[in-house]
Structures are given as C-alpha cells and as structure tokens.
Design a protein around this motif. Structure first.
Motif, mmCIF file in Angstrom:
data_model
loop_
_atom_site.group_PDB
_atom_site.id
_atom_site.type_symbol
_atom_site.label_atom_id
_atom_site.label_comp_id
_atom_site.label_asym_id
_atom_site.label_seq_id
_atom_site.Cartn_x
_atom_site.Cartn_y
_atom_site.Cartn_z
ATOM 1 N N PHE A 160 -110.456 -62.843 16.380
ATOM 2 C CA PHE A 160 -110.629 -64.029 17.210
ATOM 3 C C PHE A 160 -111.766 -64.902 16.675
ATOM 4 N N ALA A 161 -112.833 -64.267 16.197
ATOM 5 C CA ALA A 161 -113.956 -65.029 15.644
ATOM 6 C C ALA A 161 -113.507 -65.854 14.435
ATOM 7 N N GLN A 171 -117.029 -78.201 15.397
ATOM 8 C CA GLN A 171 -117.553 -78.309 16.761
ATOM 9 C C GLN A 171 -118.244 -77.024 17.215
ATOM 10 N N LYS A 172 -118.704 -76.251 16.265
ATOM 11 C CA LYS A 172 -119.276 -74.947 16.577
ATOM 12 C C LYS A 172 -120.435 -75.037 17.560
ATOM 13 N N ASP A 173 -121.229 -76.108 17.443
ATOM 14 C CA ASP A 173 -122.402 -76.241 18.310
ATOM 15 C C ASP A 173 -122.030 -76.578 19.754
ATOM 16 N N LYS A 174 -120.755 -76.895 20.009
ATOM 17 C CA LYS A 174 -120.328 -77.244 21.366
ATOM 18 C C LYS A 174 -119.542 -76.118 22.035
ATOM 19 N N ILE A 175 -119.420 -74.952 21.368
ATOM 20 C CA ILE A 175 -118.620 -73.847 21.908
ATOM 21 C C ILE A 175 -119.459 -72.986 22.849
ATOM 22 N N THR A 176 -118.878 -72.635 23.975
ATOM 23 C CA THR A 176 -119.455 -71.634 24.883
ATOM 24 C C THR A 176 -118.379 -70.600 25.176
ATOM 25 N N ALA A 192 -119.381 -64.018 21.246
ATOM 26 C CA ALA A 192 -120.399 -65.071 21.176
ATOM 27 C C ALA A 192 -121.398 -64.798 20.055
ATOM 28 N N GLN A 193 -121.777 -63.536 19.884
ATOM 29 C CA GLN A 193 -122.723 -63.177 18.824
ATOM 30 C C GLN A 193 -122.109 -63.354 17.447
ATOM 31 N N ARG A 194 -120.823 -63.038 17.316
ATOM 32 C CA ARG A 194 -120.143 -63.199 16.026
ATOM 33 C C ARG A 194 -120.065 -64.671 15.626
ATOM 34 N N ILE A 195 -119.877 -65.538 16.625
ATOM 35 C CA ILE A 195 -119.750 -66.971 16.346
ATOM 36 C C ILE A 195 -121.109 -67.648 16.306
ATOM 37 N N GLY A 196 -122.051 -67.092 17.077
ATOM 38 C CA GLY A 196 -123.376 -67.688 17.179
ATOM 39 C C GLY A 196 -123.419 -68.836 18.161
ATOM 40 N N CYS A 197 -122.911 -68.573 19.375
ATOM 41 C CA CYS A 197 -122.852 -69.640 20.377
ATOM 42 C C CYS A 197 -123.280 -69.107 21.743
ATOM 43 N N ALA A 198 -123.279 -69.993 22.732
ATOM 44 C CA ALA A 198 -123.750 -69.649 24.069
ATOM 45 C C ALA A 198 -122.721 -68.823 24.833
ATOM 46 N N LEU A 199 -123.194 -68.221 25.935
ATOM 47 C CA LEU A 199 -122.356 -67.361 26.773
ATOM 48 C C LEU A 199 -122.461 -67.804 28.228
ATOM 49 N N ALA A 200 -121.329 -67.801 28.923
ATOM 50 C CA ALA A 200 -121.298 -68.092 30.359
ATOM 51 C C ALA A 200 -120.385 -67.075 31.046
ATOM 52 N N ILE A 201 -120.495 -67.003 32.377
ATOM 53 C CA ILE A 201 -119.701 -66.043 33.150
ATOM 54 C C ILE A 201 -119.087 -66.762 34.343
ATOM 55 N N PHE A 323 -114.459 -53.344 11.999
ATOM 56 C CA PHE A 323 -115.159 -54.039 13.073
ATOM 57 C C PHE A 323 -115.995 -55.191 12.521
ATOM 58 N N GLU A 324 -116.161 -55.224 11.211
ATOM 59 C CA GLU A 324 -117.067 -56.194 10.602
ATOM 60 C C GLU A 324 -116.339 -57.470 10.194
ATOM 61 N N HIS A 325 -117.023 -58.582 10.401
ATOM 62 C CA HIS A 325 -116.462 -59.897 10.086
ATOM 63 C C HIS A 325 -116.107 -60.011 8.603
ATOM 64 N N ALA A 326 -116.983 -59.508 7.743
ATOM 65 C CA ALA A 326 -116.765 -59.639 6.303
ATOM 66 C C ALA A 326 -115.497 -58.907 5.865
#
Length: 336
Positions: A160-161, A171-176, A192-201, A323-326
C-alpha cells in the motif's frame, strides 16, 4: 527425500485467478515453467466436496492456495480435504496459503456462551495435516498463537505504501493516514511511518452491533488528502460513514486502502455513492464482476508478494524480509 527442483502449488476454487498469478511469478523467479498441480476439486450432487490429485506428490513440498472467503464453509472444507488428500499421498510438507483467513473476526469471546471460531478453525487446519500457514493481515495478531505450527503473517502496508507514494507522489505533504477506529491505530501508524505523513483517528461509538451511532475525528484533517486504512471491508457502512465524517471535518478528499474486500450486501452500491474518491483493495479475495466494474474501486496485486514468500519458505530463507519497503520495491519493480 528426493531432490525437489521446484515448489509444487495446488489450488482450490476460491481464488484461481490469484493462484495462477502466483505460479506465473514463481515461474519467472525460477526461470522455468511452474504450473498448478493437476487435480480436480469438485462437488457431488449433494454438495459433498471431492478432491483427486492426478500428479505424484510423494516427498514434495506442497503449497495449497485457498483463501477461506465467501462461501467460507465450502472454501474451508476444500482446503481441509485437499490437505488430507496430499497427506495421504505422502507429501513431505504442506503449507496452506490462505490470503484471506475466514472466521478471523471471531477471535475472542465477546459475550457469554459464544465460540472462539478462529481457534476452532486453527485446530481443524492442524488436524488435517497442514504443517505451516501463510496468510496476510490477520484481523487479530493473536490468532497466530492459536496454532501449534508456524504461521507467517504477511502485511499489505508495504505494498500500500508503494501504491500511495506512486498515486500521490506530488502531494505527499498533504496526506494524512486515518484509522477508522481506535483498534486499527497500529495498522494505520505503520503505514503513516512508511510514507512519512500525519495520522488521524475516527473514533466511533456503537449503540448496537452493525450500527454506528456517532463518529468523531481525532486529529487535524483540514484540506488534507485522507487515506483510511483497514484490514476488512464487509458491508462498507462504517467505511462510508467515516469518509463522510472526514469530509465534514474539512478533508479535501478521502481515499481508502483495505486489505480484504469482502464487500457483501449493499457494499458496492454504498461505495459508488459515497464521498470517497477511491477504494483500493487487494486480490486476496476473488473480485466479483460488480467489483471489477465499480467506478471507484481499484485492485492491487498480491501475487508478487505471495510468490516470493512461497519461494522463501521453500528455500528456508527469511519471510520477514518481505515486511521491508526496499524488498517489496524490488519485487514490484515496473508496477510502481
């Protein structure tokens, strides 16, 4: 034991499209043609399941590709009977490749006098002679402990990442990333950590089973591209309501990434009419024609990941490397 030059795969009827995709990828990696073992898995007139394997499997490392999706009971029985047929045919080891593990939502007793069906299914799988299980995004991680045999639980979040970073690369900086409930926070946080973006619930309160009374957004989603992440979408009621709640809270647009698209009942109609721009699912469950034709549903393949996992198990090498992105980037090279 004879020298095994390649793993042997057999498939039930639950998701032949995925099984064929897996053997194509295995063939590509092995540099030789690997096909599904010739067998018949059919029903008598009274719907009893019958399995006959037409190839010699003595001493072979066998992989049964069979999600236990709808109809769950039929597909589960196919899996168990195929395992029994292989065991009685002297297969050396049997690995059940279960992309979608049915009954996983019944993983604990929520009320008095209710079953723990996931544990019962685990017992049945072990009794049938299966030596190992390979699955993806179990609804509850503790289900791995229900088995007294090795369980490899793959994760969709690295795939998914890759997809999110490709679809929203400018638009990576606008993803939550959004979890649709408190219980799914760990899954959402991982993406969120894989992409480097914010998290909401989205915090939901139920008055009774199947009905959501109220939803509240925790986190800032104003003008954000909100991506809801979950493991299962069944009737899509909660998912569509969560999307509406996010839009009401000021989200610019809403997308969803769900591992297992159960999509029963009114799900597809709800999704097409919802405020969601898109729903992305994997092919862990064979998609119906309605799913394939839905205007805002897209499917990402899991065959590359499962093929590599099968080869790693067969070779005795690490599955956790997937499990790793690479690692996944290399496996999905050319797709993203």
């Amino acid at each position: 034991m004879k020298n095994m030059t390649q793993p042997k795969l057999i498939a039930g009827n639950a998701n032949l499209t995925l099984a064929r995709g897996i053997v194509r990828r295995v063939s590509m990696h092995r540099g030789m043609t690997v096909g599904l073992v010739d067998a018949r898995v059919e029903r008598f007139n009274d719907q009893e399941i019958f399995v006959e394997v037409f190839e010699n499997v003595r001493g072979e490392d066998m992989f049964i590709v069979q999600p236990t999706s709808r109809p769950a009971n039929d597909n589960l029985m196919e899996l168990l009977i195929m395992a029994d047929a292989l065991k009685r045919s002297s297969a050396a080891r049997i690995t059940a490749v279960i992309p979608y593990f049915g009954y996983a939502r019944q993983d604990r007793r929520t009320k008095a006098r209710t079953p723990i069906s996931a544990k019962l299914v685990a017992n049945m799988i072990a009794t049938a002679g299966i030596d190992r299980v390979l699955t993806m995004d179990l609804h509850a991680a503790q289900i791995q402990g229900f088995f007294d045999l090795p369980v490899d639980n793959l994760y969709s979040s690295p795939v998914f990442a890759l997809d999110v970073l490709n679809q929203f690369k400018h638009q990576k900086d606008k993803i939550t990333i959004v979890s649709p409930d408190v219980g799914g926070v760990a899954r959402a946080r991982d993406l969120a950590q894989r992409i480097g973006c914010a998290l909401a619930i989205v915090d939901k309160r139920r008055e009774k089973a199947g009905e959501v009374a109220e939803m509240t957004v925790i986190g800032d989603v104003e003008d954000q591209i909100c991506i809801i992440v979950d493991d299962i979408c069944d009737t899509a009621g909660t998912l569509c309501k969560a999307a509406e709640t996010l839009v009401e809270a000021g989200a610019g647009e809403v997308h969803s990434y769900i591992t297992h698209g159960v999509l029963s009942g009114p799900a597809i109609e709800r999704i097409e009419k919802s405020v969601m721009k898109s729903l992305v699912i994997t092919d862990s469950i064979e998609p119906s024609d309605a799913v394939l034709n839905a205007r805002n549903i897209r499917i990402v393949p899991t065959a590359p990941m499962f093929a590599q996992a099968i080869l790693n198990i067969w070779n005795g090498t690490s599955v956790s490397s997937l499990f790793e992105h690479a690692t996944l980037s290399a496996i999905y090279e050319g797709m993203y």
